[in-house]
Design an enzyme around this catalytic site. Structure first.
Site, PDB file in Angstrom:
ATOM      1  N   SER A  14      -2.592   0.273  21.568  1.00  0.00           N
ATOM      2  CA  SER A  14      -3.801  -0.541  21.583  1.00  0.00           C
ATOM      3  C   SER A  14      -3.644  -1.790  20.719  1.00  0.00           C
ATOM      4  O   SER A  14      -4.025  -2.883  21.113  1.00  0.00           O
ATOM      5  CB  SER A  14      -5.010   0.275  21.142  1.00  0.00           C
ATOM      6  OG  SER A  14      -4.748   0.890  19.907  1.00  0.00           O
ATOM      7  N   LYS A 109       0.790  -0.057  10.442  1.00  0.00           N
ATOM      8  CA  LYS A 109       0.359   0.290   9.094  1.00  0.00           C
ATOM      9  C   LYS A 109       0.751   1.728   8.804  1.00  0.00           C
ATOM     10  O   LYS A 109       0.091   2.652   9.232  1.00  0.00           O
ATOM     11  CB  LYS A 109      -1.158   0.133   8.971  1.00  0.00           C
ATOM     12  CG  LYS A 109      -1.610  -1.319   9.132  1.00  0.00           C
ATOM     13  CD  LYS A 109      -3.114  -1.424   9.244  1.00  0.00           C
ATOM     14  CE  LYS A 109      -3.542  -2.881   9.374  1.00  0.00           C
ATOM     15  NZ  LYS A 109      -4.985  -2.994   9.598  1.00  0.00           N
ATOM     16  N   LYS A 192      -4.755   2.787   3.042  1.00  0.00           N
ATOM     17  CA  LYS A 192      -6.188   2.835   3.330  1.00  0.00           C
ATOM     18  C   LYS A 192      -6.497   3.913   4.376  1.00  0.00           C
ATOM     19  O   LYS A 192      -7.618   4.434   4.430  1.00  0.00           O
ATOM     20  CB  LYS A 192      -6.693   1.458   3.776  1.00  0.00           C
ATOM     21  CG  LYS A 192      -6.099   1.002   5.099  1.00  0.00           C
ATOM     22  CD  LYS A 192      -7.122   1.009   6.199  1.00  0.00           C
ATOM     23  CE  LYS A 192      -6.529   1.167   7.578  1.00  0.00           C
ATOM     24  NZ  LYS A 192      -5.507   0.339   8.059  1.00  0.00           N
ATOM     25  N   SER A 255     -12.421   3.722  14.190  1.00  0.00           N
ATOM     26  CA  SER A 255     -11.153   3.995  13.526  1.00  0.00           C
ATOM     27  C   SER A 255     -10.694   5.421  13.781  1.00  0.00           C
ATOM     28  O   SER A 255     -11.463   6.373  13.685  1.00  0.00           O
ATOM     29  CB  SER A 255     -11.295   3.758  12.019  1.00  0.00           C
ATOM     30  OG  SER A 255     -10.413   4.594  11.318  1.00  0.00           O
TER      31      SER A 255
END
Lengths: 361, 539
Positions: A14, A109, A192, A255
């Site tokens: 994505s 990430k 995070k 998320s």
């Protein structure tokens, strides 16, 4: 350069697709590499990536390909958006075609679990490229596809890499900020996700704004400790790739890591929760890697340890929350427990007086 | 560098520097010439206030007074003249001299005359005390063939670790022994204070570096001198640490100023389409069982921790007796100075294959011209980019230092002993621990030996994985008893107070600072954990 803007994106998940679309819609010709031939056809013919982005239309200047060499040689700047797990093997394949003047930007990430390598380190080890950087920030793929305004950070020690990234990415809906602190930007981007899982847990338990705020603030404090230990600059934690990304990930139901946390709070175990999501939640691997290394390094990361306990040791979110709340009260920045006496410092006389007082107590 | 080459280099250097100053002054945010000259004047005046020992102090002062009086009423043309005279003065001072005759003689007598080289000790006295021959004691290891090959394929920058003032003569001799030509290098002015040393230095191609001169223009000249020399194909010797490492650690913070010359020279070579444009950086480590100036160095380190700005003029290397004693010890103990030559890297920090081509971590050949050429294939200088390249190359050098660091018995035993004391006093910070020492109780020989053995096991595995190097002679056997004995033999001599000494079944330290110094060579490998774990298990 007279040549029209060009970019390559390696990885058609994505985020990779969203980045390709974003650059194409601001005028670049984009090659998007992915392994799956059916999805290559889908993007080139229907201009959608239904597995990851439902029916959102993808700009026609995005041309998908299954030929890695073609994708690597197409453009001067290459964005790599491959899950951390397979990042190295694909970077290695890319290494046969990459030239020393190309700019490589990681959009992934996460860490490589075993040695806690950052993605830019993997690119550096597997290719001859030097102008390496990373893209990070509050960038949820679906919102970017929907054309909502946001900002991103392009981090690299090389001005040229930041400049190349900015030229391609900046547009009416995306502002680009540069940062030389590649280490910090990558570490915050990865860590995070751990806090995002925890915040999903908070939401899942039905907790409100106070709790979430405490989690974010203290979460930022502990990941900053970890990041600084690896050479990150303190200010990066206050930027888009630090607090910025954290707010977005923890407050959005879009998320994945957040979603995972919610499912865990509902009482599902890790396997059940993951099987209900078909996207990778990088936070799971990151938690595993970081928990291990934080222990080695002696960095205190209570929230990460809690998330680890929920993910891999079968503890309930509620119990972990309880034990986090019962930790000793501390000074906010030095982490010294309030109940412990302050180490004696000061002039000779002050020291003597303090010692005498302590004795008589 | 041969003198004709050197003269050509100086001409090139002057015109480059003067041109650069004038070009940048014409830029909008450049430094105007009068400001640049004033700035240089200011730095020099300030230096002259304190630098009372300089032999040319009066001439310098007169020169700068002249500059000052001319500066007030100077027009543009006059400013350029003043600038030229400053550049000329600085470059003249930097220049070295190379005498083939002195080189021939030096290489013949150097092994025997190292004490002489290092000091103005009278030859007569030296002979009467017996002349130690150290040619036997310099041991050359590592990738020597590749170093020779790189010297044919391109221009080499040899980058050794820096512990002692003995390093320059040792490396100088090692280069000769390896069949390599003399390398150009910058030596601190303090090495020129002693007349004999100075004679050799000046005639062996060393150029003078005055670390008291802080004017940016002067530093630019030094860097550009090295660059020009490299472009002329003259191999260079840089100590990337910039100064002797006070703490005794393997250096990881490198001064990148001179490293960047390699990259600059490479780009200039490409632009001129030179036949052999490549520059190769070859890291090397120098390893001593005992370090000549250890006492002064560690004291200095502890006093000004981390800020190694200090220049020590009076240390052991300027005391004749100390040097003689030191070299005699080398011979008596048949201990060796090991020069370990590492693998070459390019100015970007990539590995290089036997053909001199840069390769990636999988051995795939890299076209490094791409790193520095623009879209049209023209070589470019790009200061921000080049600084990062240089930093990355510096990281590769530091990594090579760690791999090629040679573990000697003195380092290993000092390390284990120090960590045993640290374990005994977890509550003490470093400085308190240094004051407390072993409290006169020492440790037992058997426990020291046992822990040395445990650390050796780990080290030998690391050595097999190429992460560090073991000294064949003093630790290669793996017999912990032999290793401890070797260390005690060394530590019992030379230093004013023995670093370690055995009495009965215990070993004591009498100099904690030196113990720290010698143990520091093994920091940064995570070995502390091994000792701590072993001690925890033992208790």
């Amino acid at each position: 350069m007279s040549e029209a803007k060009r970019a390559s994106v390696i990885g058609g998940g994505s985020w990779g697709t969203a980045l390709a679309h974003l650059m194409a819609s601001s005028g670049a010709d984009v090659r998007l590499w992915m392994r799956n031939p059916e999805r290559v056809t889908e993007i080139n013919e229907q201009h959608t990536n239904s597995r990851y982005l439902k029916d959102l239309p993808i700009d026609r200047k995005v041309v998908a390909t299954g030929d890695l060499q073609e994708a690597v040689e197409f453009a001067q700047t290459i964005i790599v958006a491959i899950p951390a797990k397979s990042f190295r093997s694909i970077a290695y394949e890319m290494g046969s075609f990459v030239k020393g003047d190309q700019v490589l930007l990681s959009a992934t990430k996460g860490f490589e679990a075993e040695h806690l390598k950052r993605m830019s380190q993997v690119l550096r080890e597997e290719t001859c490229a030097r102008k390496i950087g990373a893209i990070s920030g509050p960038n949820l793929a679906d919102e970017i596809m929907a054309g909502q305004p946001t900002a991103t950070v392009v981090a690299s020690p090389y001005d040229e890499a930041i400049d190349a990234g900015a030229r391609l990415l900046a547009g009416p809906t995306l502002r680009v900020y540069g940062n030389h602190d590649l280490v910090g930007v990558e570490i915050f981007g990865a860590l995070k996700n751990i806090i995002a899982i925890a915040s999903g847990g908070c939401t899942g338990l039905g907790l409100g704004a106070n709790s979430l705020s405490m989690l974010l603030t203290r979460g930022l404090a502990e990941i900053s400790r970890f990041a600084e230990r690896h050479g990150a600059q303190r200010l990066t934690s206050l930027g888009l790739a630090g607090i910025g990304d954290l707010i977005a990930t923890c407050s959005s139901p879009l998320s994945r890591n957040n979603t995972l946390g919610r499912k865990l709070a509902e009482g599902k175990n890790l396997d059940q929760a993951l099987s209900e999501m078909h996207k990778v939640a990088e936070g799971v691997n990151t938690t595993n890697a970081v928990h291990l290394h934080a222990g080695h390094l002696g960095v205190d990361m209570p929230i990460a340890a809690g998330v680890y306990a929920v993910l891999f040791e079968g503890e309930s979110v509620n119990d972990v929350l309880g034990s986090l709340m019962s930790r000793a009260n501390r000074y906010e920045h030095t982490e010294r427990p309030i109940a412990e006496p302050q180490p004696i410092t000061g002039s000779v006389v002050e020291t003597a007086l303090a010692v005498a007082t302590r004795r008589s107590d | 560098m041969r003198n004709d080459l050197r003269d050509a280099a100086l001409v090139e250097l002057r015109s480059r520097i003067v041109d650069a100053c004038i070009t940048q002054a014409s830029l909008e945010d450049g430094l105007p010439l009068d400001v640049l000259i004033n700035d240089t004047l200011y730095h020099e005046k300030k230096r002259l206030e304190t630098d009372r020992e300089s032999p040319v102090r009066a001439q310098d002062a007169a020169f700068w007074d002249g500059v000052k009086s001319r500066l007030g009423k100077a027009n543009e043309a006059e400013l350029k003249e003043i600038l030229k005279s400053i550049v000329e003065r600085f470059t003249e001072e930097v220049r070295g001299n190379f005498s083939p005759w002195v080189y021939g003689m030096a290489t013949k007598v150097m092994p025997k005359a190292l004490p002489l080289l290092l000091n103005a000790l009278s030859p007569k006295r030296l002979v009467s005390r017996g002349m130690p021959d150290i040619s036997e004691t310099i041991n050359i290891h590592g990738n020597v063939d590749t170093l020779r090959r790189m010297n044919e394929l391109g221009t080499v920058i040899l980058a050794p670790t820096h512990l002692s003032n003995m390093d320059s003569p040792v490396i100088g001799w090692a280069l000769f022994a390896m069949g390599l030509p003399p390398f150009t290098y910058g030596a601190g002015l303090n090495l020129f204070t002693n007349p004999v040393m100075s004679f050799f230095m000046r005639n062996l191609g060393a150029y003078r570096v005055d670390r008291r001169k802080t004017a940016p223009l002067y530093k630019d000249i030094l860097k550009e001198y090295a660059t020009v020399a490299l472009e002329m194909g003259q191999p260079n010797l840089f100590f990337p640490a910039g100064t002797r490492v006070r703490s005794g650690k393997v250096e990881d913070k490198l001064k990148l100023g001179l490293m960047s010359c390699g990259l600059r020279a490479y780009v200039n070579n490409l632009a001129r389409k030179k036949e052999r444009p490549n520059i190769y950086v070859v890291p090397a480590t120098l390893n001593y069982h005992l370090v000549l100036e250890a006492e002064t160095l560690i004291d200095d380190h502890l006093r000004i921790e981390g800020k190694s700005r200090y220049i020590i003029d009076d240390d052991e290397s300027s005391r004749p007796r100390k040097i003689l004693q030191f070299t005699q010890n080398l011979v008596n103990l048949s201990s060796r100075i090991t020069v370990n030559v590492g693998d070459p890297i390019d100015p970007f920090g990539n590995a290089v294959d036997d053909e001199g081509r840069s390769i990636d971590s999988h051995g795939r050949v890299i076209d490094i011209t791409k790193y520095v050429t623009d879209g049209d294939g023209r070589p470019t200088h790009h200061p921000q980019r080049d600084r990062v390249y240089t930093r990355e190359a510096g990281e590769a050098v530091a990594e090579s230092f760690k791999k090629h660091n040679v573990v000697l018995s003195t380092n290993l035993v000092a390390f284990v002993f120090f960590e045993m004391l640290r374990y005994r006093h977890p509550e003490l910070d470093l400085y308190r621990l240094l004051r407390t020492g072993d409290e006169g109780t020492g440790v037992t020989v058997s426990s020291l030996t046992r822990h040395v053995g445990q650390v050796w096991d780990v080290l030998s595995k690391m050595a097999r994985d190429g992460k560090i190097t073991l000294d064949d002679k003093s630790v290669g056997s793996g017999d912990a008893q032999v290793i401890v004995q070797s260390a005690l033999r060394h530590f019992g001599t030379y230093h004013t107070r023995p670093v370690l000494a055995r009495r009965g079944d215990r070993v004591f330290t009498e100099d904690m600072n030196l113990l720290l110094y010698y143990s520091n060579r093994l920091r940064g490998y995570g070995l502390e954990r091994i000792v701590r774990r072993a001690l925890t298990e033992a208790s």
